[in-house]
Design an enzyme around this catalytic site. Structure first.
Site, PDB file in Angstrom:
ATOM      1  N   SER A   1     -10.187  -7.915  -4.850  1.00  0.00           N
ATOM      2  CA  SER A   1     -11.577  -7.883  -5.430  1.00  0.00           C
ATOM      3  C   SER A   1     -12.148  -6.732  -5.458  1.00  0.00           C
ATOM      4  CB  SER A   1     -12.376  -9.031  -4.658  1.00  0.00           C
ATOM      5  OG  SER A   1     -11.588 -10.081  -4.531  1.00  0.00           O
ATOM      6  N   GLU A   2     -11.813  -5.822  -4.639  1.00  0.00           N
ATOM      7  CA  GLU A   2     -12.625  -4.461  -4.523  1.00  0.00           C
ATOM      8  C   GLU A   2     -11.791  -3.356  -5.258  1.00  0.00           C
ATOM      9  OE1 GLU A   2     -11.489  -6.330  -1.663  1.00  0.00           O
ATOM     10  OE2 GLU A   2     -13.434  -7.149  -1.639  1.00  0.00           O
TER      11      GLU A   2
ATOM     12  N   TRP B   1     -11.449  -3.174  -8.581  1.00  0.00           N
ATOM     13  CA  TRP B   1     -11.971  -3.015  -9.655  1.00  0.00           C
ATOM     14  C   TRP B   1     -12.841  -1.838  -9.451  1.00  0.00           C
ATOM     15  CZ3 TRP B   1     -10.983  -5.736 -13.817  1.00  0.00           C
ATOM     16  CH2 TRP B   1     -10.396  -7.160 -13.382  1.00  0.00           C
TER      17      TRP B   1
ATOM     18  N   ASP C   1       0.995  -1.291  -0.024  1.00  0.00           N
ATOM     19  CA  ASP C   1       0.180   0.243  -0.067  1.00  0.00           C
ATOM     20  C   ASP C   1       0.766   1.400  -0.035  1.00  0.00           C
ATOM     21  OD1 ASP C   1      -2.241   1.148  -0.027  1.00  0.00           O
ATOM     22  OD2 ASP C   1      -2.821   1.100   2.026  1.00  0.00           O
ATOM     23  N   GLY C   2       0.557   2.144  -0.642  1.00  0.00           N
ATOM     24  CA  GLY C   2       1.051   3.474  -0.770  1.00  0.00           C
ATOM     25  C   GLY C   2       1.524   3.994  -1.986  1.00  0.00           C
ATOM     26  N   ASN C   3       1.263   3.137  -3.097  1.00  0.00           N
ATOM     27  CA  ASN C   3       1.927   3.724  -4.357  1.00  0.00           C
ATOM     28  C   ASN C   3       1.269   5.045  -4.878  1.00  0.00           C
ATOM     29  OD1 ASN C   3       3.055   1.123  -4.433  1.00  0.00           O
ATOM     30  ND2 ASN C   3       1.684   0.181  -5.838  1.00  0.00           N
ATOM     31  N   GLY C   4      -0.147   5.285  -4.690  1.00  0.00           N
ATOM     32  CA  GLY C   4      -0.625   6.386  -5.238  1.00  0.00           C
ATOM     33  C   GLY C   4      -0.320   7.700  -4.382  1.00  0.00           C
TER      34      GLY C   4
ATOM     35  N   VAL D   1      -6.635  -4.759   7.681  1.00  0.00           N
ATOM     36  CA  VAL D   1      -6.337  -6.138   7.165  1.00  0.00           C
ATOM     37  C   VAL D   1      -6.982  -5.981   5.697  1.00  0.00           C
ATOM     38  CG1 VAL D   1      -6.645  -8.685   7.011  1.00  0.00           C
ATOM     39  CG2 VAL D   1      -6.232  -7.438   9.169  1.00  0.00           C
TER      40      VAL D   1
ATOM     41  N   HIS E   1       2.435   2.849  -9.136  1.00  0.00           N
ATOM     42  CA  HIS E   1       2.404   1.498  -9.316  1.00  0.00           C
ATOM     43  C   HIS E   1       3.565   0.786  -9.911  1.00  0.00           C
ATOM     44  CE1 HIS E   1      -1.504   1.600  -7.562  1.00  0.00           C
ATOM     45  NE2 HIS E   1      -2.167   2.156  -8.725  1.00  0.00           N
TER      46      HIS E   1
ATOM     47  N   LEU F   1      12.579 -19.184  -3.332  1.00  0.00           N
ATOM     48  CA  LEU F   1      11.529 -18.675  -2.803  1.00  0.00           C
ATOM     49  C   LEU F   1      10.278 -18.830  -3.356  1.00  0.00           C
ATOM     50  CD1 LEU F   1      11.508 -15.257  -0.897  1.00  0.00           C
ATOM     51  CD2 LEU F   1       9.967 -15.629  -2.983  1.00  0.00           C
TER      52      LEU F   1
HETATM   53  C1  IPE Z   1      -1.167   0.131  -4.233  1.00  0.00           C
HETATM   54  O1  IPE Z   1      -1.187   1.427  -3.440  1.00  0.00           O
HETATM   55  C2  IPE Z   1      -2.229  -0.894  -4.030  1.00  0.00           C
HETATM   56  C3  IPE Z   1      -2.600  -1.266  -5.091  1.00  0.00           C
HETATM   57  C4  IPE Z   1      -4.113  -1.694  -5.198  1.00  0.00           C
HETATM   58  C5  IPE Z   1      -1.796  -1.896  -6.282  1.00  0.00           C
HETATM   59  P1  IPE Z   1      -2.624   2.351  -3.535  1.00  0.00           P
HETATM   60  O2  IPE Z   1      -2.981   2.449  -4.761  1.00  0.00           O
HETATM   61  O3  IPE Z   1      -3.388   1.782  -2.351  1.00  0.00           O
HETATM   62  O4  IPE Z   1      -1.898   3.688  -2.920  1.00  0.00           O
HETATM   63  P2  IPE Z   1      -2.340   4.843  -2.014  1.00  0.00           P
HETATM   64  O5  IPE Z   1      -3.149   4.152  -0.656  1.00  0.00           O
HETATM   65  O6  IPE Z   1      -3.431   5.332  -2.938  1.00  0.00           O
HETATM   66  O7  IPE Z   1      -1.323   5.742  -1.677  1.00  0.00           O
HETATM   67 MG    MG Z   2      -4.013   2.196  -0.655  1.00  0.00          MG
END
Ligand code: IPE
Ligand code: MG
Length: 228
Positions: free
Chosen positions: A48-49, A51, A2-5, A173, A19, A113
């Site tokens: 799943s969410e 989308w 999480d956190g790419n955006g 989670v 991403h 791995l």
């Molecule tokens: C990546 O981070 C999660 C994916 C669905 C690939 P986010 O897209 O949720 O990034 P934020 O939370 O907006 O920073």
């Molecule tokens: Mg996010």
């Protein structure tokens, strides 16, 4: 992951750039986990969410699968990584499905791995599909034990995660591995996923090493071999 955006937004760039950086971070993390002796690494790439996100972001993520497989599958395969994809593959495009099938086929004989990518996955979906399989096989209510259901979960080939990591500062989670995390140790990091590097992996492993695991009993255990 999480956190790419937010990582992209901080740089005044489109989310899909975040991403892409997240995909590079994943490859770094796989390398480092392998170095640290982690046997199973399971990552949540698309839920799943997800989308529900804007169409251009969804198509950007789907395209990234194709780009990522083309760019990194050879490298992962040659370093012994076994790739497995978990989730509802029926809903993704033919191209994405083919890329996932190729990732699994090209690494099927590898013994290093095990990298599981959860894609179009949801923890509740997994429990339901396992229950449906059991019903289709005609199991009686008495036969539907925890073991019987575990054996039909999509991650039945992997041990339950020792360590569960969530990046990006959220304390949720979010429908990830609901069944499998019964005894996982949790590590929450404010680090945005594209910035998650070797040091952050080591931090998470150190946090894990400091925990006292009793599984409801009184014993303690060793190092994390399964991370999600
Ligand atoms: C990546 O981070 C999660 C994916 C669905 C690939 P986010 O897209 O949720 O990034 P934020 O939370 O907006 O920073
Ligand atoms: Mg996010």
């Amino acid at each position: 992951m999480d956190g790419n955006g937010r990582w992209a937004k901080k740089r005044f760039m489109p989310r899909v750039v975040g991403h892409k950086a997240g995909m590079d971070a994943l490859i770094r993390v796989v390398d480092h986990c392998q170095k640290r002796g982690v046997e199973y690494l399971t990552v949540y790439a698309f839920s799943s969410e997800n989308w529900k996100r804007p169409e251009d972001e969804v198509s950007g993520l789907m395209n990234l699968v194709l780009v990522g497989v083309a760019k990194y599958l050879g490298k992962l395969a040659s370093q012994g990584v076994r790739v497995r994809i978990v989730g509802d593959r029926s809903a993704v495009s033919e191209k994405v499905r083919a890329a996932w099938n190729q990732s699994e086929a090209d690494t099927a004989a590898n013994t290093g791995l095990v990298l599981t990518v959860c894609f179009n996955y949801g923890g509740r979906w997994d429990i339901v599909q396992a229950a449906r399989r059991a019903m289709a096989e005609g199991l009686s209510p008495e036969q539907l034990t925890e073991e019987a259901l575990s054996a039909r979960m999509s991650l039945a080939y992997a041990p339950d995660p020792d360590l569960f990591i969530r990046t990006g500062g959220e304390l949720r989670v979010s429908n990830y591995l609901l069944w499998q995390i019964a005894y996982a140790e949790f590590h929450f990091s404010d680090c945005l996923w594209p910035d998650f590097d070797e040091r952050e992996v080591d931090r998470a492993l150190a946090a894990y090493a400091g925990r006292d695991r009793r599984f409801g009993g009184v014993k303690t255990t060793g190092s994390a071999s399964s991370i999600a």
